[in-house]
Write an enzyme that holds these catalytic residues in place. Structure first.
Site, PDB file in Angstrom:
ATOM      1  N   PHE A  11       0.814  -1.213   0.000  1.00 57.39           N
ATOM      2  CA  PHE A  11       0.000   0.000   0.000  1.00 57.39           C
ATOM      3  C   PHE A  11       0.852   1.269   0.000  1.00 57.39           C
ATOM      4  O   PHE A  11       0.738   2.119  -0.881  1.00 57.39           O
ATOM      5  CB  PHE A  11      -0.903  -0.052   1.230  1.00 57.39           C
ATOM      6  N   ASP A  46      12.523 -12.432  -0.562  1.00 56.28           N
ATOM      7  CA  ASP A  46      11.914 -12.488   0.759  1.00 56.28           C
ATOM      8  C   ASP A  46      12.913 -11.951   1.769  1.00 56.28           C
ATOM      9  O   ASP A  46      14.067 -12.400   1.806  1.00 56.28           O
ATOM     10  CB  ASP A  46      11.548 -13.944   1.087  1.00 56.28           C
ATOM     11  N   SER A 108       6.343   1.860  13.847  1.00 57.58           N
ATOM     12  CA  SER A 108       4.929   2.054  14.164  1.00 57.58           C
ATOM     13  C   SER A 108       4.789   2.678  15.540  1.00 57.58           C
ATOM     14  O   SER A 108       5.613   2.442  16.434  1.00 57.58           O
ATOM     15  CB  SER A 108       4.196   0.707  14.143  1.00 57.58           C
ATOM     16  N   TYR A 131       3.374  -7.359  17.455  1.00 58.74           N
ATOM     17  CA  TYR A 131       3.703  -6.413  16.384  1.00 58.74           C
ATOM     18  C   TYR A 131       4.525  -5.250  16.935  1.00 58.74           C
ATOM     19  O   TYR A 131       5.604  -4.933  16.426  1.00 58.74           O
ATOM     20  CB  TYR A 131       2.414  -5.904  15.742  1.00 58.74           C
ATOM     21  N   LYS A 135       8.558  -4.552  16.204  1.00 59.15           N
ATOM     22  CA  LYS A 135       8.961  -3.301  15.554  1.00 59.15           C
ATOM     23  C   LYS A 135      10.032  -2.598  16.394  1.00 59.15           C
ATOM     24  O   LYS A 135      11.004  -2.050  15.855  1.00 59.15           O
ATOM     25  CB  LYS A 135       7.746  -2.387  15.367  1.00 59.15           C
ATOM     26  N   GLY A 182     -24.740   1.170   6.529  1.00 58.25           N
ATOM     27  CA  GLY A 182     -25.758   1.427   7.544  1.00 58.25           C
ATOM     28  C   GLY A 182     -25.736   0.430   8.682  1.00 58.25           C
ATOM     29  O   GLY A 182     -26.730   0.278   9.399  1.00 58.25           O
ATOM     30  N   LYS A 183     -24.599  -0.242   8.877  1.00 54.66           N
ATOM     31  CA  LYS A 183     -24.496  -1.277   9.903  1.00 54.66           C
ATOM     32  C   LYS A 183     -23.622  -0.859  11.085  1.00 54.66           C
ATOM     33  O   LYS A 183     -23.345  -1.665  11.974  1.00 54.66           O
ATOM     34  CB  LYS A 183     -23.929  -2.560   9.302  1.00 54.66           C
ATOM     35  N   TYR A 198      -2.640   9.708   6.433  1.00 57.90           N
ATOM     36  CA  TYR A 198      -3.039   9.458   5.052  1.00 57.90           C
ATOM     37  C   TYR A 198      -1.845   8.930   4.262  1.00 57.90           C
ATOM     38  O   TYR A 198      -0.730   9.462   4.347  1.00 57.90           O
ATOM     39  CB  TYR A 198      -3.566  10.740   4.426  1.00 57.90           C
TER      40      TYR A 198
END
Length: 329
Positions: A11, A46, A108, A131, A135, A182-183, A198
């Protein structure tokens, strides 16, 4: 300058690659997955394999490490150590072999655990999960690498809060989707505040840090201002043309009970669910971080309010159904 982006098919890496192309900066992605966007620039490797890295990393390159095991439900848990910790050791060993002088590492804010409001880079390190622990251990490995040649080596450690944006399928997307369908049910009073980051801004700061000089540079990353959950939900409802009032609220203890129930079912069935006890805790906690990034002269290219609007429009209004997506927390 040669730039190697380890874990660059994901991402953040994809956004960063677009920025580097726009500035005519040469880069190569090193990833165990050949991504959809830049297959011609990717070397398959990897981070757990020294030989893979030895074949892939360029001599005297700038290394940007985005590779990580990061989900809440990684199985087996040993993957956190194998990728985040041993991967850092491997990268530092190859960096030494190839005369690398600069490493940029995305850590993080999870290293702080459930941190006090306004925690900055000097905050206490108290990770509550594997995690965050791994890190932090990786950060220490990179610091030792830098200390072996402190006058010539540059280490940049960036600790983002939750990263969101178009095409991401992490926790923020799951929240937005529940609202769009709407849940959504508010757990807790909704006055807890959340720092968010962002993806375009995080990628822009990674590019900005390419010019940092020798030394150790550590920065939290979050975009301001911080929303309360109530104000965030209200704004998203308005964007979607829904009533702004939050109709349903579930007390925290009941939400935690529901999350624990899903954990129990997941344990016996092996199925992963979007609801868990740890996700309920994270949703209801405050997570507000401060940063010294302004001292570097960096200005985020996108305001947080615009970032939320871009994400909601792309995912739930414009109907972009066939785009590549990225799965993360």
């Amino acid at each position: 300058m040669k730039i190697n982006i380890i874990g660059g098919s994901g991402f953040i890496g994809t956004r960063l690659s677009n920025i580097l192309i726009g500035k005519n900066l040469p880069f190569t992605i090193i990833d165990k997955v050949v991504g959809f966007s830049f297959p011609e620039r990717t070397r398959k490797a990897d981070i757990r394999s020294l030989e893979d890295l030895r074949r892939s990393i360029d001599r005297d390159a700038v290394l940007i490490n985005l590779a990580a095991e990061h989900r809440d439900d990684v199985s087996p848990p040993s993957l956190y150590d194998a990728v985040n910790v041993q991967g850092a050791r491997n990268l530092c060993e190859i960096a030494t072999e190839t005369a690398v002088k600069k490493i940029i590492f995305t850590s993080s804010v999870a290293v702080y655990g459930f941190a006090p409001l306004g925690t900055d880079e000097a905050g206490a390190i108290l990770p509550f999960n594997d995690y965050g622990r791994t890190k932090w251990e990786a950060e220490e490995i990179y610091k030792r690498w830098q200390s072996e040649d402190p006058k010539n080596r540059t280490l940049v450690i960036i600790r983002p809060t939750v990263v969101f944006g178009e095409r991401n399928r992490g926790n923020v997307f799951n929240l937005l989707r529940q609202i769009a369908l709407g849940k959504f049910v508010m757990v807790g009073d909704g006055f807890n505040r959340k720092s968010m980051a962002y993806v375009e801004n995080v990628a822009a700061f990674l590019e900005h840090s390419l010019v940092f000089k020798p030394g150790i540079h550590i920065y939290n990353y979050s975009d301001k201002p911080d929303f309360t959950m109530n104000s965030l939900i209200t704004h998203v409802n308005n964007l979607l043309g829904r009533p702004s009032k939050i109709k349903f609220r579930l007390p925290f203890f009941l939400g935690l009970l529901v999350g624990s129930g899903f954990d129990l079912v997941a344990k016996f069935t092996g199925k992963k669910f979007p609801i868990s006890a740890i996700r309920v805790k994270k949703f209801c906690s405050n997570s507000v971080y401060e940063s010294s990034i302004k001292t570097t002269g960096f200005i985020p290219p996108v305001s947080l309010i615009e970032a939320i609007e871009r994400t909601v429009n792309f995912e739930f209004i414009e109907g972009n159904k066939n785009d590549q997506v990225f799965y993360s927390e």
